[in-house]
Design a protein around this motif. Structure first.
Motif, mmCIF file in Angstrom:
data_model
loop_
_atom_site.group_PDB
_atom_site.id
_atom_site.type_symbol
_atom_site.label_atom_id
_atom_site.label_comp_id
_atom_site.label_asym_id
_atom_site.label_seq_id
_atom_site.Cartn_x
_atom_site.Cartn_y
_atom_site.Cartn_z
ATOM 1 N N GLU A 296 45.144 3.935 38.963
ATOM 2 C CA GLU A 296 44.546 3.713 37.320
ATOM 3 C C GLU A 296 42.740 3.993 37.347
ATOM 4 O OE1 GLU A 296 44.661 1.128 33.072
ATOM 5 O OE2 GLU A 296 45.204 0.340 34.588
ATOM 6 N N VAL A 297 42.381 4.040 36.903
ATOM 7 C CA VAL A 297 40.796 4.642 37.484
ATOM 8 C C VAL A 297 40.232 4.762 35.676
ATOM 9 C CG1 VAL A 297 38.866 6.711 37.421
ATOM 10 C CG2 VAL A 297 40.754 7.339 37.998
ATOM 11 N N ASP A 298 39.526 3.904 36.682
ATOM 12 C CA ASP A 298 37.799 2.659 35.439
ATOM 13 C C ASP A 298 37.306 4.430 34.951
ATOM 14 O OD1 ASP A 298 35.963 1.526 33.592
ATOM 15 O OD2 ASP A 298 35.697 -0.366 34.833
ATOM 16 N N LEU A 299 36.627 4.720 33.726
ATOM 17 C CA LEU A 299 36.237 5.704 33.303
ATOM 18 C C LEU A 299 35.111 4.978 32.659
ATOM 19 C CD1 LEU A 299 39.000 8.122 31.044
ATOM 20 C CD2 LEU A 299 38.258 8.349 33.233
ATOM 21 N N SER A 300 34.623 3.646 32.549
ATOM 22 C CA SER A 300 33.487 3.611 32.434
ATOM 23 C C SER A 300 32.137 3.256 33.733
ATOM 24 C CB SER A 300 33.559 2.664 31.791
ATOM 25 O OG SER A 300 34.031 1.278 32.829
ATOM 26 N N VAL A 301 32.336 3.696 34.560
ATOM 27 C CA VAL A 301 32.103 3.225 35.998
ATOM 28 C C VAL A 301 31.521 4.388 36.583
ATOM 29 C CG1 VAL A 301 32.815 1.250 36.730
ATOM 30 C CG2 VAL A 301 33.846 3.468 37.333
ATOM 31 N N LEU A 302 32.187 5.756 35.530
ATOM 32 C CA LEU A 302 32.180 7.027 36.453
ATOM 33 C C LEU A 302 30.307 7.712 35.540
ATOM 34 C CD1 LEU A 302 35.369 8.500 37.131
ATOM 35 C CD2 LEU A 302 33.755 7.706 39.136
ATOM 36 N N GLY A 303 30.435 7.088 34.310
ATOM 37 C CA GLY A 303 29.442 7.437 32.836
ATOM 38 C C GLY A 303 29.495 9.025 32.511
ATOM 39 N N ASP A 304 28.543 9.719 32.488
ATOM 40 C CA ASP A 304 28.649 10.726 32.396
ATOM 41 C C ASP A 304 29.204 12.152 33.306
ATOM 42 O OD1 ASP A 304 27.074 10.999 30.510
ATOM 43 O OD2 ASP A 304 24.939 10.680 31.471
ATOM 44 N N LEU A 305 29.893 11.298 34.516
ATOM 45 C CA LEU A 305 30.621 12.144 34.821
ATOM 46 C C LEU A 305 32.401 12.792 34.395
ATOM 47 C CD1 LEU A 305 30.087 10.864 39.040
ATOM 48 C CD2 LEU A 305 28.863 12.955 38.226
ATOM 49 N N VAL A 306 32.656 12.138 33.803
ATOM 50 C CA VAL A 306 33.916 12.229 32.697
ATOM 51 C C VAL A 306 33.417 13.286 31.804
ATOM 52 C CG1 VAL A 306 35.419 10.981 31.629
ATOM 53 C CG2 VAL A 306 34.717 10.630 33.840
ATOM 54 N N LYS A 307 33.798 14.109 31.536
ATOM 55 C CA LYS A 307 33.859 14.924 29.892
ATOM 56 C C LYS A 307 35.222 14.738 29.955
ATOM 57 C CE LYS A 307 29.374 16.191 31.221
ATOM 58 N NZ LYS A 307 28.569 15.362 31.057
ATOM 59 N N TRP A 308 35.953 14.600 28.315
ATOM 60 C CA TRP A 308 36.751 14.677 27.903
ATOM 61 C C TRP A 308 37.278 16.548 27.238
ATOM 62 C CZ3 TRP A 308 41.253 11.606 27.600
ATOM 63 C CH2 TRP A 308 40.506 10.509 28.033
ATOM 64 N N GLU A 309 37.776 17.564 27.744
ATOM 65 C CA GLU A 309 38.133 18.960 27.319
ATOM 66 C C GLU A 309 39.235 18.808 27.274
ATOM 67 O OE1 GLU A 309 34.720 20.344 30.017
ATOM 68 O OE2 GLU A 309 36.778 19.380 30.937
ATOM 69 N N GLU A 310 39.605 20.055 26.412
ATOM 70 C CA GLU A 310 40.620 20.751 25.739
ATOM 71 C C GLU A 310 41.698 21.689 27.117
ATOM 72 O OE1 GLU A 310 42.205 23.646 22.052
ATOM 73 O OE2 GLU A 310 40.635 22.636 21.322
ATOM 74 N N SER A 311 42.907 20.767 26.750
ATOM 75 C CA SER A 311 43.829 21.484 27.327
ATOM 76 C C SER A 311 45.238 21.936 26.902
ATOM 77 C CB SER A 311 43.945 20.453 28.922
ATOM 78 O OG SER A 311 44.458 21.561 30.712
ATOM 79 N N ARG A 312 46.049 21.133 27.777
ATOM 80 C CA ARG A 312 47.830 21.479 27.465
ATOM 81 C C ARG A 312 48.074 20.875 25.741
ATOM 82 N NH1 ARG A 312 49.541 18.394 31.695
ATOM 83 N NH2 ARG A 312 50.246 16.474 30.192
ATOM 84 N N GLY A 313 48.055 22.079 25.305
ATOM 85 C CA GLY A 313 48.268 21.927 24.188
ATOM 86 C C GLY A 313 47.719 20.681 22.862
ATOM 87 N N GLY A 314 46.314 21.692 23.209
ATOM 88 C CA GLY A 314 45.632 21.553 22.674
ATOM 89 C C GLY A 314 44.972 19.673 22.924
ATOM 90 N N ALA A 315 45.462 19.238 23.056
ATOM 91 C CA ALA A 315 44.720 17.769 23.746
ATOM 92 C C ALA A 315 43.879 17.625 24.213
ATOM 93 C CB ALA A 315 46.127 17.131 24.280
ATOM 94 N N LEU A 316 42.380 16.878 24.183
ATOM 95 C CA LEU A 316 41.712 16.353 24.781
ATOM 96 C C LEU A 316 42.412 15.596 26.572
ATOM 97 C CD1 LEU A 316 39.154 15.065 22.470
ATOM 98 C CD2 LEU A 316 39.826 18.045 23.985
ATOM 99 N N PHE A 317 41.873 16.049 27.793
ATOM 100 C CA PHE A 317 42.331 15.477 29.203
ATOM 101 C C PHE A 317 40.995 15.152 29.648
ATOM 102 C CE2 PHE A 317 46.071 17.223 28.215
ATOM 103 C CZ PHE A 317 47.208 16.957 28.653
ATOM 104 N N PRO A 318 40.363 13.850 30.709
ATOM 105 C CA PRO A 318 39.873 13.635 31.490
ATOM 106 C C PRO A 318 39.674 14.254 32.528
ATOM 107 C CG PRO A 318 41.489 11.774 31.094
ATOM 108 C CD PRO A 318 42.383 12.931 30.411
ATOM 109 N N HIS A 319 38.601 15.199 32.174
ATOM 110 C CA HIS A 319 37.867 15.536 33.509
ATOM 111 C C HIS A 319 36.724 14.550 34.181
ATOM 112 C CE1 HIS A 319 39.475 19.383 30.963
ATOM 113 N NE2 HIS A 319 40.415 18.661 32.450
ATOM 114 N N ILE A 320 36.747 15.025 35.762
ATOM 115 C CA ILE A 320 35.473 14.045 36.716
ATOM 116 C C ILE A 320 34.619 15.242 37.250
ATOM 117 C CG2 ILE A 320 34.694 12.801 38.247
ATOM 118 C CD1 ILE A 320 37.219 11.186 37.917
#
Length: 102
Positions: free
Chosen positions: A61-85
């Motif tokens: 499990e990854v705490d996204l809050s510590v990664l700040g702007d490195l995380v982007k939620w982008e459309e992927s499988r089935g049109g769902a938004l996935f987190p990418h670092i």
């Protein structure tokens, strides 16, 4: 968006991550230019699609809050938004104990 997401590692990737303290990505991550993560409700679908039949996986499990702007939620499988670092994943962003699959 959720404040945490999950990264699936092979046993070898996890061991290297633990030794290095930072993860720069699996081969698919490096090819795509970002580290793939899954939200909790996407995790099983990712396991089924990309890791079927593999054993010894580690789910962290990854705490996204510590990664700040490195995380982007982008459309992927089935049109769902996935987190990418877009950068490296530091060991300090892993929270809780990882789960190990058999």
């Amino acid at each position: 968006m959720p404040e945490t997401a999950f990264k699936i590692f092979t046993a070898d990737q996890w061991a290297q991550f633990q030794a290095d303290g930072v993860f720069h990505g699996a081969p698919v991550d490096l090819a795509d230019g970002y580290i793939h993560l899954s939200a909790a409700d996407q995790l099983q679908g990712t396991l089924d699609k990309h890791f079927a039949g593999q054993t010894g996986l580690v789910i962290a499990e990854v705490d996204l809050s510590v990664l700040g702007d490195l995380v982007k939620w982008e459309e992927s499988r089935g049109g769902a938004l996935f987190p990418h670092i877009y950068g490296a994943l530091p060991a300090s962003a892993i929270i809780g104990a990882p789960a190990f699959t058999s």
